[in-house]
Enzyme design. Structure first.
Site, PDB file in Angstrom:
ATOM      1  N   GLU A 128      21.182  -5.359   6.590  1.00 46.51           N
ATOM      2  CA  GLU A 128      21.069  -5.198   5.139  1.00 46.51           C
ATOM      3  C   GLU A 128      20.803  -3.733   4.840  1.00 46.51           C
ATOM      4  O   GLU A 128      19.966  -3.128   5.531  1.00 46.51           O
ATOM      5  CB  GLU A 128      19.938  -6.043   4.565  1.00 46.51           C
ATOM      6  N   GLY A 268       9.764  -3.689   6.084  1.00 48.23           N
ATOM      7  CA  GLY A 268       8.752  -4.619   6.588  1.00 48.23           C
ATOM      8  C   GLY A 268       9.339  -5.677   7.517  1.00 48.23           C
ATOM      9  O   GLY A 268       8.845  -5.893   8.616  1.00 48.23           O
ATOM     10  N   ALA A 269      10.403  -6.324   7.058  1.00 44.67           N
ATOM     11  CA  ALA A 269      10.996  -7.399   7.851  1.00 44.67           C
ATOM     12  C   ALA A 269      12.340  -7.777   7.238  1.00 44.67           C
ATOM     13  O   ALA A 269      12.659  -7.334   6.141  1.00 44.67           O
ATOM     14  CB  ALA A 269      10.082  -8.617   7.867  1.00 44.67           C
ATOM     15  N   MET A 270      13.087  -8.605   7.959  1.00 45.14           N
ATOM     16  CA  MET A 270      14.437  -8.945   7.511  1.00 45.14           C
ATOM     17  C   MET A 270      14.757 -10.405   7.788  1.00 45.14           C
ATOM     18  O   MET A 270      14.522 -10.910   8.883  1.00 45.14           O
ATOM     19  CB  MET A 270      15.420  -8.010   8.236  1.00 45.14           C
ATOM     20  N   GLU A 271      15.340 -11.028   6.782  1.00 49.50           N
ATOM     21  CA  GLU A 271      15.520 -12.487   6.761  1.00 49.50           C
ATOM     22  C   GLU A 271      16.797 -12.980   7.439  1.00 49.50           C
ATOM     23  O   GLU A 271      17.293 -14.070   7.094  1.00 49.50           O
ATOM     24  CB  GLU A 271      15.529 -12.956   5.296  1.00 49.50           C
ATOM     25  N   ASN A 272      17.366 -12.277   8.428  1.00 53.42           N
ATOM     26  CA  ASN A 272      18.600 -12.715   9.085  1.00 53.42           C
ATOM     27  C   ASN A 272      18.569 -14.223   9.374  1.00 53.42           C
ATOM     28  O   ASN A 272      17.549 -14.744   9.804  1.00 53.42           O
ATOM     29  CB  ASN A 272      18.768 -11.985  10.416  1.00 53.42           C
ATOM     30  N   GLU A 305      10.060 -13.917   4.206  1.00 53.55           N
ATOM     31  CA  GLU A 305      11.316 -13.966   4.979  1.00 53.55           C
ATOM     32  C   GLU A 305      11.761 -15.403   5.169  1.00 53.55           C
ATOM     33  O   GLU A 305      12.943 -15.710   5.090  1.00 53.55           O
ATOM     34  CB  GLU A 305      11.166 -13.261   6.336  1.00 53.55           C
ATOM     35  N   HIS A 308      13.408 -16.796   2.085  1.00 52.61           N
ATOM     36  CA  HIS A 308      14.772 -16.294   1.877  1.00 52.61           C
ATOM     37  C   HIS A 308      15.815 -17.261   2.437  1.00 52.61           C
ATOM     38  O   HIS A 308      16.982 -17.197   2.049  1.00 52.61           O
ATOM     39  CB  HIS A 308      14.956 -14.949   2.581  1.00 52.61           C
ATOM     40  N   GLU A 327      15.498 -11.058  -4.231  1.00 55.84           N
ATOM     41  CA  GLU A 327      14.197 -10.433  -3.973  1.00 55.84           C
ATOM     42  C   GLU A 327      13.154 -10.793  -5.031  1.00 55.84           C
ATOM     43  O   GLU A 327      12.015 -11.108  -4.699  1.00 55.84           O
ATOM     44  CB  GLU A 327      14.345  -8.921  -3.831  1.00 55.84           C
TER      45      GLU A 327
HETATM   46  N1  0A1 Z   1      15.612  -8.086   2.653  1.00 50.17           N
HETATM   47  C1  0A1 Z   1      14.415  -7.626   3.279  1.00 50.17           C
HETATM   48  C2  0A1 Z   1      14.124  -6.193   3.137  1.00 50.17           C
HETATM   49  C3  0A1 Z   1      14.991  -5.208   3.819  1.00 50.17           C
HETATM   50  C4  0A1 Z   1      15.873  -4.472   3.089  1.00 50.17           C
HETATM   51  C5  0A1 Z   1      16.616  -3.474   3.635  1.00 50.17           C
HETATM   52  C6  0A1 Z   1      16.429  -3.222   4.952  1.00 50.17           C
HETATM   53  O1  0A1 Z   1      17.108  -2.182   5.497  1.00 50.17           O
HETATM   54  C7  0A1 Z   1      17.624  -1.229   4.642  1.00 50.17           C
HETATM   55  C8  0A1 Z   1      15.546  -3.942   5.716  1.00 50.17           C
HETATM   56  C9  0A1 Z   1      14.837  -4.957   5.144  1.00 50.17           C
HETATM   57  C10 0A1 Z   1      13.241  -8.288   2.596  1.00 50.17           C
HETATM   58  O2  0A1 Z   1      13.236  -8.416   1.389  1.00 50.17           O
HETATM   59  O3  0A1 Z   1      12.312  -8.638   3.271  1.00 50.17           O
HETATM   60 ZN    ZN Z   2      13.078 -10.041   0.521  1.00 48.69          ZN
END
Ligand code: 0A1
Ligand code: ZN
Length: 883
Positions: A128, A268-272, A305, A308, A327
């Site tokens: 992302e 912080g973190a990522m919702e893959n 996360e 999400h 978000e």
């Molecule tokens: N979607 C994630 C946040 C996130 C956004 C961008 C990133 O890289 C540019 C990394 C993480 C969340 O809302 O937690």
């Molecule tokens: Zn988020």
């Protein structure tokens, strides 16, 4: 990186994709020297696109293209396809085809931490918003959703664990000590949710039984040294899964849910999908190494996360202008979850503090943008407090206007209607409208108009008629590119208090019955001005306005200090009690700043705090929050042309006065909150530690030897990081210079092997005007534990200095500004996202008095003139200079 102006992307120019992808078959060959990525896509022309003969355009960034095949035929560069540097363009393709692209990338040299990169020897990804294009050529936009199958091949000894999204469907050994694992994700997803991890990790395993009785395998993967720090995240995950079933009716869909902790991560973190990747600092915790704040933050980020999975993954964004769709909604969900797990009032206070201090500042600055922006140059710059926090407030207002039941009906409809789709914020509001029957046409302006509305309230009491009237006017300030804004639809919660603090019935008409009239109402403001009359009042009430902070607005009402003291001890709304205390303290500090410190601290403030320290009936978590004076950042945000040095001095003067006057009460408060048995993170025990550490901090403000001895003792005897940090912070911010250096040295000695603790150690110094003056900050940058490639270290020194050590950063000689400019330029070459985030404090230059703003502007120009500016930094610097 470019030197020319990056292009502006506009919402008004959105076009549906010309081609859609059904399946993505990926094969990663991972080596020390790089990675080869084989990608086979099945593609078809989008029937909804009007461009029948459109060329196929695939996004790519920093890729070495090795081979392109269309339906099994190798294509030739130049004649069959072109590489533009940011795209691979194939002029002629059939209506349906299979495309294979082979690329070579170098994760070990990827310092931007976008796409596939290495962190502590482990391969990991961040896709992302537009990182997938750094892995392979692809239509890298969220409205292209496909099913992915991913085979990872790597050395078995260095990468025993190979992970990707979905379910593990095949694995085996290969030649030369290599092995492979294949993952299949049955749910179509956009490329930004793709993830891959390969490394030497250990796992913590658990299970969760869903509401329909399915057993979900839960795994948290960490480096072996962190094996004992996963329990809290695992517990948080299970609580989140249960809560989402109970409150939103959302069940988890895959058979496995994985979390991986990595040390180098931009956010912080990522919702893959099925494989969340976390910044280590947002997942690892133990009583010995993490503070209460960190425990709470981990719980809320794990929840965020996880949530999400529905609000973001099952239903995703059509384009990046819709970012707040996922978000804002997900922050609203995680904040309700945290409120349910702890104290709702305290959680609301924390959220509003962040919003009023930082989001309001953003909304008043040159990067102000609507919750749904109309244009951007670099999407990474739009992961902002406006998208997240204001976006969550907008969803919260819908919840307030509809009530919990209709809101739930609306969210059910939204998930059902759009499952598997990529949609817009309008689709979200429409589902809320359709489920509730309410018209939210005017409410939609919250998504399109930037700037914080100002509500100005005037009142009048007619003793003859027994009528109290409130006139509420709204105005929305101009922001860059937006003027003459329309009035918005604002829910305004309030109550009225009688002389004894009793909640008065709110009769909006003379015929309304006093017995059945509610004592709290939500008024709906839709016009620029409204007057409301409350009947049957025998005396002028004290108004308690904008309860629970029912809308993200600035509220102006001329409360007297007596009224604020009264509300502090009588308002039935805990949030407004706290707010009254903040307003009183702000008023006292502001008038002292205006008189250059001459005059006494209002004794009513001292008495109010004395009463708070003695109040054993009030929720101690609320007392703990109420004892925190408004921050310097908030006082600066409230001021026009703030004199930062004067605000800093005056705030310290008020703190010292409070501490001197309440010295015995503080010692008593400290002693009363000692002990408390086993460490646990409950609202009560968090409040106990917070009260104790506030008392300690105040005592050390006045160089109280008892306070110093208590701090030293606490530092050596504490069995948890909250108390240890509380004592260290108090000593660092005191004038006990010898104790400060000793404590810092001992602390480092003890915790140097733990990166998350070292980050806290950096922050406590960088935020302190005693330990964080510029020469000391320069020394921290040379410290062996500092790492220019690690975003957490950069944030904990440079970010904290510029964002929290405000008097030092705003040194009148401009040294803080040129220091920041220099570091930002340096970082732009390795990690543009981080550089563009760090520059934020300089972008507010217009707010400050001319002597400061000129120097801030010069620092920004210094960055602007750097050769090879990234698109990220270009956008922020140019927009703030041109605003
Ligand atoms: N979607 C994630 C946040 C996130 C956004 C961008 C990133 O890289 C540019 C990394 C993480 C969340 O809302 O937690
Ligand atoms: Zn988020």
């Amino acid at each position: 990186m470019r030197t020319n102006q990056p292009t502006t992307i506009r919402l008004s120019e959105y076009k549906v994709p010309a081609y859609l992808v059904d399946t993505v078959d990926l094969r990663f060959e991972l080596f020390e020297s790089g990675a080869r990525v084989h990608s086979t896509l099945t593609v078809h022309r989008n029937p909804e696109s009007t461009e029948e003969f459109a060329p196929l355009e695939l996004d790519g960034d920093s890729l070495k293209l090795e081979r392109v095949e269309l339906d099994g035929q190798e294509l030739a560069a130049g004649s069959d396809y072109n590489e533009t540097g940011v795209q691979l363009v194939i002029a002629k393709v059939p209506a349906r085809f299979e495309l294979t692209v082979v690329t070579w990338i170098e994760p070990q040299n990827n310092t931007r931490l976008e796409g596939l990169y290495k962190s502590s020897g482990m391969f990991c990804t961040q896709c992302e918003a537009e990182g997938f294009r750094c892995i392979t050529y692809f239509p890298d936009r969220p409205d292209v959703m496909a099913r992915y199958r991913t085979r990872i091949e790597a050395d078995k000894a260095s990468c025993p664990v190979l992970l990707s999204n979905g379910n593990d469907v095949d694995r085996g050994d290969l030649e030369d000590g290599r092995h492979f694992v294949t993952w299949e994700d049955p749910f179509p997803k956009p490329s930004y949710l793709f993830a891959l991890v390969a490394g030497d990790l250990v796992e913590k395993q658990d299970t969760f039984t869903t509401c329909s009785g399915r057993d979900i395998d839960l795994r948290i993967f960490v480096e072996p040294r962190n094996a004992a720090k996963c329990q809290h995240a695992m517990d948080s995950l299970k609580r989140s899964m249960r809560w989402d079933e109970e409150v939103y009716g959302r069940e988890y869909d895959l058979d496995i849910f994985m979390i991986v902790a990595v040390d180098d991560f931009n956010m912080g973190a990522m919702e893959n999908k099925g494989l969340n990747i976390f910044n280590s600092s947002c997942v690892l915790a133990s009583q010995e190494t993490a503070t209460d704040l960190a425990f709470q933050r981990i719980e809320s980020i794990v929840a965020h996360e996880y949530f999400h999975n529905w609000s973001g993954n099952r239903v995703t964004c059509r384009d990046w202008f819709q970012l707040s769709l996922k978000e804002g909604f997900t922050v609203f969900r995680d904040s309700t979850f945290s409120a349910d797990m702890g104290s709702p009032t305290v959680k609301r206070i924390e959220d509003v503090t962040l919003l009023r201090t930082a989001q309001f500042a953003e909304d008043a600055g040159p990067m102000a943008h609507p919750v749904r922006p109309a244009s951007y140059m670099e999407i990474s710059n739009f992961y902002t407090l406006t998208i997240y926090e204001k976006g969550a407030e907008v969803v919260r207002m819908i919840h307030t206007l509809l009530g919990p039941d209709l809101f739930r009906k609306g969210s059910d409809l939204y998930f059902e209607r759009h499952d598997g789709e990529a949609v817009t914020t309008d689709d979200f509001v429409k589902a809320m409208e359709d489920a509730s029957g309410r018209d939210l046409a005017q409410f939609r302006l919250w998504y399109d108009q930037a700037g914080t509305p100002v509500l100005t309230v005037a009142d009048d009491y007619d003793s003859e008629r027994g009528v109290y009237s409130l006139k509420i006017q709204q105005a929305i300030p101009d922001t860059s590119g937006q003027t003459n804004k329309k009035p918005q639809h604002i829910p305004f919660a309030l109550g009225l208090l009688g002389a004894e603090g009793e909640a008065l019935p709110l009769r909006l008409g003379s015929t309304e019955d006093a017995a059945s009239a509610p004592t709290e109402r939500v008024l709906e403001l839709t016009d620029a001005s409204h007057t409301f009359e409350f009947h049957g009042l025998s005396q002028k009430p004290v108004p308690s306005l904008l309860r629970h902070f029912s809308a993200p607005v600035r509220l102006v009402y001329p409360w007297s200090r007596e009224q604020l003291v009264f509300l502090m001890s009588h308002d039935p709304d805990g949030f407004n009690r706290w707010d009254a205390g903040q307003r009183l303290a702000v008023d006292v500090i502001q008038s002292l700043v205006a008189s250059s410190g001459a005059g006494d601290v209002d004794p009513r403030l001292v008495d109010a705090y004395r009463a708070l320290l003695a109040d054993r009936a009030l929720d101690q978590a609320l007392v703990a929050k109420m004892l925190h004076l408004p921050s310097e950042a908030y006082l600066i945000e409230l001021a026009d042309s703030p004199d930062v040095a004067a605000i800093h001095r005056t705030r310290e003067q008020v703190l010292s006065h409070l501490a001197t006057s309440l010295r015995d009460e503080l010692v008593a408060c400290y002693n009363r909150n000692l002990g408390g048995g086993e460490y646990e993170v409950t609202p009560e025990s968090v409040a106990r530690r917070s009260l104790k550490n506030t008392a300690l901090a105040w005592l050390l403000m006045i160089n109280d030897d008892t306070g110093r001895d208590l701090a030293l003792q606490q530092l050596s005897e504490a069995d948890n990081m909250t108390d240890r940090m509380g004592a260290l912070r108090a000593l660092v911010n005191s004038d006990y210079a010898a104790e400060r250096s000793q404590a810092l040295a001992d602390f480092y000695e003890q915790f140097q092997s733990d990166p998350q603790v070292v980050e806290q150690w950096f922050s406590v110094q960088a935020s302190s005007d005693r330990a964080g003056q510029l020469p000391q900050i320069q020394a921290l940058l040379k410290h062996p534990a500092f790492d220019w490639k690690n975003p957490n270290k950069i944030r904990s020194v440079i970010g904290v200095f510029a964002g929290q050590n405000l008097a030092a950063f705003h040194n009148p000689d401009g040294s803080g500004y040129s220091f920041l400019a220099e570091q930002v330029c340096r970082l732009d070459d390795s990690n543009p996202q981080i550089a563009a985030r760090l520059v934020a404090p300089l972008t507010r230059w217009k707010k400050f008095a001319p002597a400061y703003s000129a120097l801030m502007r010069t620092a920004l120009e210094q960055i602007r003139d750097k050769a090879e500016l990234s698109a990220d930094l270009y956008e922020v610097v140019h927009k703030s200079l041109e605003a």
